[in-house]
Design a protein around this motif. Structure first.
Motif, mmCIF file in Angstrom:
data_model
loop_
_atom_site.group_PDB
_atom_site.id
_atom_site.type_symbol
_atom_site.label_atom_id
_atom_site.label_comp_id
_atom_site.label_asym_id
_atom_site.label_seq_id
_atom_site.Cartn_x
_atom_site.Cartn_y
_atom_site.Cartn_z
ATOM 1 N N LEU A 4 -51.652 21.660 -27.793
ATOM 2 C CA LEU A 4 -51.194 20.270 -27.736
ATOM 3 C C LEU A 4 -50.688 19.876 -26.356
ATOM 4 O O LEU A 4 -50.809 18.737 -25.951
ATOM 5 N N GLY A 5 -50.063 20.779 -25.647
ATOM 6 C CA GLY A 5 -49.596 20.432 -24.309
ATOM 7 C C GLY A 5 -48.088 20.356 -24.181
ATOM 8 O O GLY A 5 -47.406 21.358 -24.212
ATOM 9 N N LYS A 6 -47.541 19.143 -24.055
ATOM 10 C CA LYS A 6 -46.145 18.956 -23.699
ATOM 11 C C LYS A 6 -45.168 18.911 -24.878
ATOM 12 O O LYS A 6 -43.993 18.701 -24.684
ATOM 13 N N THR A 7 -45.651 19.071 -26.081
ATOM 14 C CA THR A 7 -44.735 19.011 -27.226
ATOM 15 C C THR A 7 -43.878 20.264 -27.279
ATOM 16 O O THR A 7 -44.275 21.340 -26.839
ATOM 17 N N ILE A 38 -34.994 21.657 -37.029
ATOM 18 C CA ILE A 38 -36.085 21.667 -36.059
ATOM 19 C C ILE A 38 -36.142 20.327 -35.354
ATOM 20 O O ILE A 38 -36.189 19.280 -35.994
ATOM 21 N N GLN A 39 -36.108 20.365 -34.037
ATOM 22 C CA GLN A 39 -36.239 19.148 -33.242
ATOM 23 C C GLN A 39 -37.623 19.155 -32.601
ATOM 24 O O GLN A 39 -38.011 20.104 -31.933
ATOM 25 N N TYR A 40 -38.361 18.086 -32.851
ATOM 26 C CA TYR A 40 -39.674 17.899 -32.239
ATOM 27 C C TYR A 40 -39.481 16.949 -31.058
ATOM 28 O O TYR A 40 -38.838 15.915 -31.197
ATOM 29 N N SER A 41 -40.054 17.287 -29.917
ATOM 30 C CA SER A 41 -39.899 16.378 -28.778
ATOM 31 C C SER A 41 -41.103 16.476 -27.848
ATOM 32 O O SER A 41 -41.826 17.466 -27.845
ATOM 33 N N VAL A 42 -41.275 15.418 -27.093
ATOM 34 C CA VAL A 42 -42.295 15.391 -26.061
ATOM 35 C C VAL A 42 -41.789 14.442 -24.964
ATOM 36 O O VAL A 42 -41.205 13.401 -25.256
ATOM 37 N N ASN A 43 -41.962 14.840 -23.728
ATOM 38 C CA ASN A 43 -41.547 14.012 -22.581
ATOM 39 C C ASN A 43 -42.732 13.834 -21.642
ATOM 40 O O ASN A 43 -43.540 14.742 -21.476
ATOM 41 N N GLU A 52 -49.020 7.365 -23.285
ATOM 42 C CA GLU A 52 -48.062 7.247 -24.386
ATOM 43 C C GLU A 52 -48.734 7.585 -25.710
ATOM 44 O O GLU A 52 -48.219 8.378 -26.503
ATOM 45 N N LYS A 53 -49.882 7.020 -25.941
ATOM 46 C CA LYS A 53 -50.611 7.284 -27.196
ATOM 47 C C LYS A 53 -50.954 8.763 -27.314
ATOM 48 O O LYS A 53 -50.809 9.371 -28.375
ATOM 49 N N ASN A 54 -51.420 9.362 -26.233
ATOM 50 C CA ASN A 54 -51.784 10.777 -26.228
ATOM 51 C C ASN A 54 -50.580 11.660 -26.594
ATOM 52 O O ASN A 54 -50.684 12.525 -27.469
ATOM 53 N N ARG A 61 -49.207 15.338 -34.481
ATOM 54 C CA ARG A 61 -50.026 16.479 -34.915
ATOM 55 C C ARG A 61 -49.160 17.708 -35.180
ATOM 56 O O ARG A 61 -49.358 18.417 -36.170
ATOM 57 N N LEU A 62 -48.216 17.969 -34.299
ATOM 58 C CA LEU A 62 -47.334 19.127 -34.483
ATOM 59 C C LEU A 62 -46.475 18.948 -35.731
ATOM 60 O O LEU A 62 -46.328 19.860 -36.540
ATOM 61 N N TYR A 63 -45.896 17.760 -35.903
ATOM 62 C CA TYR A 63 -45.080 17.458 -37.077
ATOM 63 C C TYR A 63 -45.900 17.659 -38.351
ATOM 64 O O TYR A 63 -45.446 18.279 -39.318
#
Length: 140
Positions: A4-7, A38-43, A52-54, A61-63
């Protein structure tokens, strides 16, 4: 997560003394039986709309991927990690019903008790945000 990348996921362990406090003793009910918060985050810094959409899609997807591995009866949330996707309140005629949607996820069985306290302490609902506990309608 690598795909996924930055998540990111942050696991806060529960248990110990926290499990010994009854869920009804404080507004925070997520205690005994919960292993982690569990904290889900992306910056991201790129201001383009497609970025932003990506990144939001990655987080979703991770959630979704985690769904089979988390408590889901109901799937709860932690108020300090506010999530507007689980509901917002317009504080109109359906304020209680709108508030109940997210309120039960944040406070479980404590929601109705907190609703009564909020109504008694702040009957005009001066202290509010899009996910605050609503007040009961006045009986006038």
């Amino acid at each position: 997560m690598i795909e996924l990348g930055k998540t990111r996921l942050v696991f806060n362990p529960y248990g110990g003394k926290m499990s010994q406090i009854l869920a009804s003793e404080t507004p925070f009910p997520h205690r005994a039986g919960n292993l982690f918060k569990i904290q889900y985050s992306v910056n991201w810094e790129d201001a383009r709309e497609d970025s932003e959409k990506n990144y939001l899609t990655q987080s979703i997807r991770l959630y979704s991927y985690m769904t089979p591995f988390v408590y889901k009866n109901p799937r709860s949330a932690f108020l300090n990690y506010r999530d507007l996707d689980i509901g917002v309140n317009t504080f109109g005629d359906n304020s209680y019903e709108e508030g109940k949607v997210y309120g039960l996820k944040y406070f479980n069985d404590n929601f109705d008790r907190l609703l009564k306290v909020k109504t008694a302490v702040d009957p005009e609902n001066f202290f509010r945000n899009e996910q605050s506990i609503p007040t009961l309608p006045s009986k006038a």
